[in-house]
Write an enzyme that holds these catalytic residues in place. Sequence first.
Site, short mmCIF file in Angstrom:
data_model
loop_
_atom_site.label_atom_id
_atom_site.label_comp_id
_atom_site.label_asym_id
_atom_site.label_seq_id
_atom_site.Cartn_x
_atom_site.Cartn_y
_atom_site.Cartn_z
CG ASP A 100 -0.65 2.74 4.09
OD1 ASP A 100 -1.14 2.21 3.47
OD2 ASP A 100 -1.06 4.37 4.51
CD GLU A 161 -6.51 2.84 4.25
OE1 GLU A 161 -7.90 2.83 4.17
OE2 GLU A 161 -5.83 3.24 5.24
#
Length: 407
Positions: A100, A161
């Site tokens: 991400d 994250e």
Amino acid sequence: MLAVGPGAYRPRASKVDAVTAALDLTADPVDLTRALVDIASPSREEAEIAGAVHTALASVVAGFTGPAAGRTELVRDGHRVLARTSRGLPTRVVLAGHLDTVPVADNVPCRLTGEGADQVLHGCGTVDMKSGDAVFLHLFATLADSAELAHDLTLVLYDCEEIEATANGLGFLERTHRDWLTGDVAILGEPTGGLIEAGCQGTLRIRVHARGTRAHSARSWLGDNAVHRLAPVLAALERYGPRSVDIDGCVYREGLQAVRMSAGVAGNTVPDEAWLDVNFRFAPDRHTDAALAHALDALGLTAAGPVPAGGEPPRDPGLYWELTDLSPGALPGLGAPAAAELVRAAGGRVRAKYGWTDVSRFAALGVPAVNLGPGDPGLAHTRDEHCPATQITEVAEVLRAYLTTSG
């Protein structure tokens, strides 16, 4: 062995097939970085990139004919993709990275500037951390089945994250695939400018609540100003002298900072409520309990009342504190043999990691872990995020040399 994890998410084939063609994992990691950046994947929107990565890895693993044939597992669990070899090599290296990014800021697709040694990749994720992911994917694809490989490999690519810790995909894997996170050393592809950044600082946040008595500002003597009650805390922050500590040759600088505050009712009212958020970044030689005790002492709050989790501070005038975030640091762990080999392969270029990263999660599991990836960490999350192509190449070369060298 080719496996699909339970509860695997299967995105629509038409959408994934359109981008999978760009994911040639054996191609130059610079080109692979561009392809990954072109698949926008802000946190909670990683389905497309996870599907493309999984499909590309499945194609690579299916083509193994050497020592990794029949000895490689591939798992898709939600938006998390894992692969590992089981060749019986003496040590195991975990390559971990998040898929991400922060929200796109008009910086996708990837844009190139310069030529040759001056080529630069611009776009969301070029630094944090699709360049690191590209290096790891390329190395797994080209080394897992190679006779040159000196360490068994585990590749862990995960989601979420960049948002709250409770959503972190690596934390999810700790609960569902704990055995996949074991190894002699873990390397996270967070941006480090191509240097090894060892360990990480711990972090905690305290919300200091001040309670007072509301009154009209024209009759202020009838009130008790909650903002003024925070003055001793702010003064303590101004006086605070941060500690620097050397651990395994890495110097960690601590910091205690006010980061946010709120107060005020109206322009003619003495406020009865105020709060101040304080962030303490602490060296990894402090345990979390000791770090909290130090922060409270430094702020002069040892006698203040704690606010229970999920509770509200009392209405009585005074100061109260609430712990809103706490994550332990990670020691450098450079004394571990596999980590020491990596330092040698990187030419001894090591420094402390400022800030918190998922190396802490590996350290808590007893796995020495370091950060090593392309890109200037100071450019992470910026609109002008960019990474020199030469850094991507250099990191790939350093890790290839390490992974093909026996201890």
